[in-house]
Design a protein around this motif. Structure first.
Motif, PDB file in Angstrom:
ATOM      1  N   GLN A  69      10.354 -13.975  17.521  1.00 51.91           N
ATOM      2  CA  GLN A  69       9.021 -13.949  16.921  1.00 51.91           C
ATOM      3  C   GLN A  69       8.107 -12.978  17.653  1.00 51.91           C
ATOM      4  N   ARG A  70       8.222 -12.949  18.965  1.00 49.65           N
ATOM      5  CA  ARG A  70       7.372 -12.032  19.741  1.00 49.65           C
ATOM      6  C   ARG A  70       7.681 -10.574  19.390  1.00 49.65           C
ATOM      7  N   VAL A  71       8.968 -10.264  19.184  1.00 50.52           N
ATOM      8  CA  VAL A  71       9.355  -8.902  18.815  1.00 50.52           C
ATOM      9  C   VAL A  71       8.801  -8.557  17.436  1.00 50.52           C
ATOM     10  N   VAL A  72       8.911  -9.486  16.495  1.00 49.80           N
ATOM     11  CA  VAL A  72       8.394  -9.261  15.142  1.00 49.80           C
ATOM     12  C   VAL A  72       6.879  -9.068  15.183  1.00 49.80           C
ATOM     13  N   GLU A  73       6.198  -9.881  15.984  1.00 50.00           N
ATOM     14  CA  GLU A  73       4.741  -9.757  16.116  1.00 50.00           C
ATOM     15  C   GLU A  73       4.362  -8.369  16.636  1.00 50.00           C
ATOM     16  N   HIS A  74       5.139  -7.886  17.606  1.00 49.49           N
ATOM     17  CA  HIS A  74       4.872  -6.545  18.156  1.00 49.49           C
ATOM     18  C   HIS A  74       5.175  -5.477  17.120  1.00 49.49           C
ATOM     19  N   ASP A  75       6.291  -5.627  16.387  1.00 52.90           N
ATOM     20  CA  ASP A  75       6.680  -4.656  15.367  1.00 52.90           C
ATOM     21  C   ASP A  75       5.569  -4.425  14.355  1.00 52.90           C
ATOM     22  N   PHE A  76       4.936  -5.499  13.929  1.00 56.10           N
ATOM     23  CA  PHE A  76       3.963  -5.420  12.847  1.00 56.10           C
ATOM     24  C   PHE A  76       2.514  -5.423  13.347  1.00 56.10           C
ATOM     25  N   GLY A  77       2.334  -5.326  14.643  1.00 58.65           N
ATOM     26  CA  GLY A  77       0.977  -5.278  15.178  1.00 58.65           C
ATOM     27  C   GLY A  77       0.196  -6.547  14.926  1.00 58.65           C
ATOM     28  N   MET A  78       0.880  -7.692  14.984  1.00 59.84           N
ATOM     29  CA  MET A  78       0.212  -8.972  14.730  1.00 59.84           C
ATOM     30  C   MET A  78      -0.635  -9.385  15.928  1.00 59.84           C
ATOM     31  N   ARG A  79      -1.673 -10.118  15.657  1.00 56.20           N
ATOM     32  CA  ARG A  79      -2.515 -10.687  16.703  1.00 56.20           C
ATOM     33  C   ARG A  79      -2.451 -12.197  16.597  1.00 56.20           C
ATOM     34  N   ARG A  80      -2.059 -12.797  17.704  1.00 52.18           N
ATOM     35  CA  ARG A  80      -1.883 -14.252  17.745  1.00 52.18           C
ATOM     36  C   ARG A  80      -0.958 -14.728  16.633  1.00 52.18           C
ATOM     37  N   GLY A  81       0.080 -13.961  16.401  1.00 50.32           N
ATOM     38  CA  GLY A  81       1.109 -14.363  15.449  1.00 50.32           C
ATOM     39  C   GLY A  81       0.775 -14.119  13.992  1.00 50.32           C
ATOM     40  N   VAL A  82      -0.302 -13.373  13.712  1.00 47.78           N
ATOM     41  CA  VAL A  82      -0.699 -13.163  12.318  1.00 47.78           C
ATOM     42  C   VAL A  82      -1.110 -11.702  12.102  1.00 47.78           C
ATOM     43  N   LEU A  83      -0.621 -11.133  11.003  1.00 51.10           N
ATOM     44  CA  LEU A  83      -1.084  -9.835  10.530  1.00 51.10           C
ATOM     45  C   LEU A  83      -1.997 -10.098   9.341  1.00 51.10           C
ATOM     46  N   GLU A  84      -3.241  -9.631   9.433  1.00 52.11           N
ATOM     47  CA  GLU A  84      -4.201  -9.831   8.354  1.00 52.11           C
ATOM     48  C   GLU A  84      -4.557  -8.488   7.722  1.00 52.11           C
ATOM     49  N   LYS A  85      -4.493  -8.457   6.397  1.00 54.91           N
ATOM     50  CA  LYS A  85      -4.857  -7.263   5.644  1.00 54.91           C
ATOM     51  C   LYS A  85      -5.862  -7.662   4.577  1.00 54.91           C
ATOM     52  N   ASN A  86      -7.077  -7.119   4.688  1.00 57.18           N
ATOM     53  CA  ASN A  86      -8.091  -7.385   3.682  1.00 57.18           C
ATOM     54  C   ASN A  86      -8.093  -6.235   2.682  1.00 57.18           C
ATOM     55  N   LEU A  87      -7.860  -6.529   1.433  1.00 58.69           N
ATOM     56  CA  LEU A  87      -7.756  -5.478   0.431  1.00 58.69           C
ATOM     57  C   LEU A  87      -8.159  -5.988  -0.942  1.00 58.69           C
ATOM     58  N   ARG A  88      -8.284  -5.068  -1.861  1.00 59.92           N
ATOM     59  CA  ARG A  88      -8.640  -5.440  -3.225  1.00 59.92           C
ATOM     60  C   ARG A  88      -7.544  -6.319  -3.823  1.00 59.92           C
ATOM     61  N   LEU A  89      -7.957  -7.291  -4.605  1.00 53.04           N
ATOM     62  CA  LEU A  89      -6.995  -8.200  -5.225  1.00 53.04           C
ATOM     63  C   LEU A  89      -5.982  -7.433  -6.073  1.00 53.04           C
ATOM     64  N   ALA A  90      -6.417  -6.362  -6.711  1.00 45.62           N
ATOM     65  CA  ALA A  90      -5.528  -5.573  -7.559  1.00 45.62           C
ATOM     66  C   ALA A  90      -4.394  -4.916  -6.779  1.00 45.62           C
ATOM     67  N   LEU A  91      -4.593  -4.727  -5.468  1.00 49.45           N
ATOM     68  CA  LEU A  91      -3.576  -4.051  -4.650  1.00 49.45           C
ATOM     69  C   LEU A  91      -2.648  -5.021  -3.929  1.00 49.45           C
ATOM     70  N   VAL A  92      -2.956  -6.313  -4.008  1.00 47.97           N
ATOM     71  CA  VAL A  92      -2.141  -7.312  -3.302  1.00 47.97           C
ATOM     72  C   VAL A  92      -0.675  -7.276  -3.735  1.00 47.97           C
ATOM     73  N   PRO A  93      -0.363  -7.242  -5.047  1.00 51.18           N
ATOM     74  CA  PRO A  93       1.060  -7.226  -5.436  1.00 51.18           C
ATOM     75  C   PRO A  93       1.847  -6.071  -4.828  1.00 51.18           C
ATOM     76  N   TYR A  94       1.196  -4.916  -4.659  1.00 56.00           N
ATOM     77  CA  TYR A  94       1.887  -3.762  -4.090  1.00 56.00           C
ATOM     78  C   TYR A  94       2.190  -3.980  -2.609  1.00 56.00           C
ATOM     79  N   LEU A  95       1.231  -4.563  -1.881  1.00 59.68           N
ATOM     80  CA  LEU A  95       1.459  -4.842  -0.469  1.00 59.68           C
ATOM     81  C   LEU A  95       2.590  -5.844  -0.300  1.00 59.68           C
ATOM     82  N   LEU A  96       2.584  -6.901  -1.110  1.00 58.78           N
ATOM     83  CA  LEU A  96       3.633  -7.921  -1.001  1.00 58.78           C
ATOM     84  C   LEU A  96       5.008  -7.327  -1.306  1.00 58.78           C
ATOM     85  N   LYS A  97       5.040  -6.424  -2.277  1.00 58.32           N
ATOM     86  CA  LYS A  97       6.312  -5.778  -2.612  1.00 58.32           C
ATOM     87  C   LYS A  97       6.782  -4.872  -1.491  1.00 58.32           C
ATOM     88  N   MET A  98       5.841  -4.111  -0.907  1.00 63.78           N
ATOM     89  CA  MET A  98       6.203  -3.222   0.204  1.00 63.78           C
ATOM     90  C   MET A  98       6.775  -4.012   1.375  1.00 63.78           C
TER      91      MET A  98
END
Length: 289
Positions: free
Chosen positions: A228-257
């Motif tokens: 988990q620590r490696v994954v957190e580092h890979d994705f630049g997570m803070r305290r175990g969470v990666l947060e992305k604030n974006l337009r609702l219309a773009l959410v499906p694309y982020l989830l797919k990526m």
């Protein structure tokens, strides 16, 4: 860390400091000659630049007096670059194309490496021109559109209000046919669109566009703590969470990526290393629209 004080420096000075840091980050060292040759300045001017840099960033460089080479100090912290993976990739892609990139970036790619770029979805530049005009002038646009849900293209009347890039370019537009806001890929518009009458359509009428939501991603709970620590580092997570604030219309694309969504936790942790943490919150927000 880039600061407001850093931004106050003259543009050419910042460029030389950017190159200096780029060389130190990716080569681990720099000589006065590197600045001299890159910017066609005198050796003395280059030496003064390095000394000024050392005054501003006293913990970043160590001078080897025998060779005249400045090496990175263990306490090195970028002041003019982020030192991110994205920056490094930009350098590798463009280090031979100085005319397309700031010189400081173009001159930094000296570490042997290869990149594999995915094919870009091409489109007719005239399509982009017409869409841009329709957006600026708030006009309807008649297009021939080839979707993957129908065997043949069909004529649609759309009122675009924005462009978005999600690995490929699309126009966010109101569709007269569907009576709803939708995404239209530029690469699937055939021929030259036709500008029409004024459309009383604005982006603030598009619920999914005007509203933002935070997507929260975390490591799969089935991973061990070290994993988990490696994954957190890979994705630049803070305290175990990666947060992305974006337009609702773009959410499906982020989830797919990121290949996350419903049923993440049910999949083997070795395959599904990250999971969507707030599916219920996203569902609730969608229902509001």
């Amino acid at each position: 860390m880039i600061t407001a004080d850093t931004a106050k420096l003259p543009w050419d000075q910042r460029q030389r400091f950017m190159l200096l840091e780029a060389r130190v980050i990716w080569d681990g060292r720099i000589r006065a000659g590197d600045l001299r040759d890159a910017f066609d300045i005198s050796t003395r001017k280059a030496e003064k630049d390095i000394e000024l840099y050392r005054t501003r960033c006293p913990n970043n460089l160590l001078l080897d007096h025998d060779t005249g080479i400045y090496r990175a100090d263990d306490r090195f912290e970028p002041a003019f670059l982020r030192g991110s993976a994205e920056e490094f990739l930009t350098v590798l892609r463009h280090h031979d194309l100085a005319q397309d990139l700031p010189l400081a970036m173009a001159a930094a790619g000296h570490v042997p490496a290869e990149t594999l770029d995915l094919p870009q979805r091409e489109f007719d530049v005239r399509v982009l021109q017409r869409i841009g005009s329709a957006i600026r002038e708030r006009r309807w646009l008649a297009i021939e559109y080839q979707s993957m849900n129908r065997p043949d293209p069909r004529r649609l009347l759309i009122a675009p209000h924005s462009l978005a890039y999600v690995g490929r370019w699309h126009a966010r537009a109101y569709s007269g046919e569907h009576q709803a806001f939708r995404d239209f890929l530029l690469s699937r518009i055939i021929g030259l669109p036709e500008l029409g009458e004024t459309a009383n359509i604005a982006s603030d009428q598009d619920w999914d566009w005007r509203n933002h939501v935070t997507v929260r991603i975390g490591p799969h709970p089935g991973l061990t703590e070290p994993q988990q620590r490696v994954v957190e580092h890979d994705f630049g997570m803070r305290r175990g969470v990666l947060e992305k604030n974006l337009r609702l219309a773009l959410v499906p694309y982020l989830l797919k990526m990121l290949n996350v969504g419903r049923g993440d936790i049910e999949r083997p942790a070795s395959e599904q290393q990250i999971v969507l943490l707030n599916q219920a919150e996203l569902d609730a927000f969608n229902r509001l629209g």
